[in-house]
Design an enzyme around this catalytic site. Structure first.
Site, PDB file in Angstrom:
ATOM      1  N   LYS A   1       0.831  -1.172   0.059  1.00  0.00           N
ATOM      2  CA  LYS A   1       0.106  -0.080  -0.010  1.00  0.00           C
ATOM      3  C   LYS A   1       0.871   1.210   0.083  1.00  0.00           C
ATOM      4  O   LYS A   1       0.628   2.110  -0.749  1.00  0.00           O
ATOM      5  CB  LYS A   1      -1.122   0.076   1.261  1.00  0.00           C
ATOM      6  CG  LYS A   1      -1.905  -1.032   1.055  1.00  0.00           C
ATOM      7  CD  LYS A   1      -2.767  -1.503   2.527  1.00  0.00           C
ATOM      8  CE  LYS A   1      -3.771  -2.563   2.122  1.00  0.00           C
ATOM      9  NZ  LYS A   1      -4.593  -2.663   3.344  1.00  0.00           N
TER      10      LYS A   1
ATOM     11  N   GLN B   1      -4.987  -1.960   9.460  1.00  0.00           N
ATOM     12  CA  GLN B   1      -4.778  -3.367   8.874  1.00  0.00           C
ATOM     13  C   GLN B   1      -5.226  -4.267   9.573  1.00  0.00           C
ATOM     14  O   GLN B   1      -5.081  -4.496  11.067  1.00  0.00           O
ATOM     15  CB  GLN B   1      -3.279  -3.445   8.507  1.00  0.00           C
ATOM     16  CG  GLN B   1      -3.196  -4.809   7.762  1.00  0.00           C
ATOM     17  CD  GLN B   1      -3.648  -4.440   6.250  1.00  0.00           C
ATOM     18  OE1 GLN B   1      -3.687  -3.576   5.818  1.00  0.00           O
ATOM     19  NE2 GLN B   1      -3.788  -5.841   5.737  1.00  0.00           N
TER      20      GLN B   1
ATOM     21  N   ASP C   1     -11.094   2.489   3.804  1.00  0.00           N
ATOM     22  CA  ASP C   1     -11.686   0.930   3.696  1.00  0.00           C
ATOM     23  C   ASP C   1     -13.297   0.971   3.314  1.00  0.00           C
ATOM     24  O   ASP C   1     -13.458  -0.082   3.095  1.00  0.00           O
ATOM     25  CB  ASP C   1     -11.138   0.130   4.840  1.00  0.00           C
ATOM     26  CG  ASP C   1      -9.755  -0.494   4.866  1.00  0.00           C
ATOM     27  OD1 ASP C   1      -9.495  -0.843   3.664  1.00  0.00           O
ATOM     28  OD2 ASP C   1      -9.422  -0.696   5.972  1.00  0.00           O
TER      29      ASP C   1
HETATM   30  N1  GUN Z   1      -6.716  -7.413   5.572  1.00  0.00           N
HETATM   31  C1  GUN Z   1      -7.035  -7.759   4.551  1.00  0.00           C
HETATM   32  N2  GUN Z   1      -7.688  -7.058   3.614  1.00  0.00           N
HETATM   33  C2  GUN Z   1      -7.792  -5.867   4.078  1.00  0.00           C
HETATM   34  C3  GUN Z   1      -8.429  -4.321   3.753  1.00  0.00           C
HETATM   35  O1  GUN Z   1      -8.963  -4.346   2.813  1.00  0.00           O
HETATM   36  N3  GUN Z   1      -8.356  -3.617   4.490  1.00  0.00           N
HETATM   37  C4  GUN Z   1      -7.785  -3.753   5.931  1.00  0.00           C
HETATM   38  N4  GUN Z   1      -7.815  -2.603   6.704  1.00  0.00           N
HETATM   39  N5  GUN Z   1      -7.126  -4.980   6.216  1.00  0.00           N
HETATM   40  C5  GUN Z   1      -7.376  -5.940   5.537  1.00  0.00           C
END
Ligand code: GUN
Length: 274
Positions: free
Chosen positions: A48, A92, A115
């Protein structure tokens, strides 16, 4: 059979996001909170950050100890909510077992919730209001379907997996586009008969589940799964070789949904609601 090339569309989306970022009067700043040392999460978070750099979005990773308390984590999120130099907050997942993820997510300001996981954004999604952000993975999948002019309206869509990250928001986004949506999960009886009805099949389970000649002729198969098989090879939920003989479109793993998720998150991170 056509491969839905998420890698190449993701590059196009990232290019657009980059151009958009250049026009913004407020500098977007994404803060990613990483708790503990889950190896997979570290890789995702670094990806990211790299993508953010590529499109000119400032990003910061806050690494916190595995044993941080819920209260401490909530106070970190509250500070970021109140910080005008922060436009996006991403916690996350997964979080350590002693932390209730829903308690944490609920604290994130909906206008910084890149998100799209907060109750306000989920509520907006479900009621037909405009959420501040759509969850990245389903949004990336819709971008991919649209890129290939795949009709959603009136389609029979079958989703395997009911997670808050993928399955549920995917169902809502397809409903908003007037698909007929069937949700399957671990308690579903005779999944195979449901899969056979799908014009659009989305599998988000994390194990090989779509492996037989189950899919409808010329259907669209979206594979959200990504894991290593017993030989250490990166693979998805779908037995690609088998299913590709009947599917009309299929996403590869890797190179399908994964890159689209990141690009879609960058699109979200370029939105500023200060
Ligand atoms: N863990 C796996 N996929 C995601 C996501 O799209 N967002 C977040 N915050 N954690 C994740």
């Amino acid at each position: 059979m056509i491969i839905l090339d998420g890698k190449s569309l993701s590059l196009k989306v990232l290019e657009k996001v980059k151009k958009r970022v250049e026009t913004l009067s407020v500098e977007p700043h994404l803060v990613v909170i990483l708790v503990g040392d889950n190896a997979a999460s570290k890789i995702y978070v670094n990806n990211k950050k790299k993508a953010a750099e590529k499109v000119g979005i400032r990003s910061t990773i806050i690494e916190l100890e595995e044993n941080i308390s819920e209260e401490e984590l909530i106070s970190v999120v509250r500070k970021l909510n109140d910080d005008d130099n922060v436009t996006g907050i991403l916690v996350q997942l997964p979080l350590p077992a002693h932390i209730d993820k829903n308690k944490i997510i609920t604290v994130i300001s909906p206008k910084k919730d890149v998100d799209g996981f907060t109750p306000e954004n989920v509520g907006r999604l479900v009621t037909g209001l405009e959420p501040y952000y759509y969850p990245a993975t389903p949004q990336g999948i819709i971008m991919l379907l649209d890129e290939y002019n795949i009709p959603i309206e009136g389609a029979e869509a079958v989703i395997i997996g009911r997670s808050n990250i993928v399955g549920r928001p995917m169902a809502q986004m397809l409903l908003r586009r007037n698909a007929t949506v069937t949700m399957c999960h671990s308690y579903t009886k005779d999944i195979e008969s449901k899969i056979k009805t799908a014009d659009i099949l989305v599998s988000a389970v994390g194990k090989k589940i779509v492996r037989c000649k189950m899919v409808k002729k010329n259907s669209v198969v979206i594979d959200v799964g990504i894991f290593r098989d017993t030989n250490g090879k990166i693979t998805g939920d779908v037995d690609f070789d088998y299913v590709s003989s009947s599917a009309g479109y299929i996403t590869p793993v890797p190179g399908g949904v994964g890159p689209m998720t990141i690009a879609s998150l960058m699109y979200n991170s370029s939105k500023v609601y200060l």
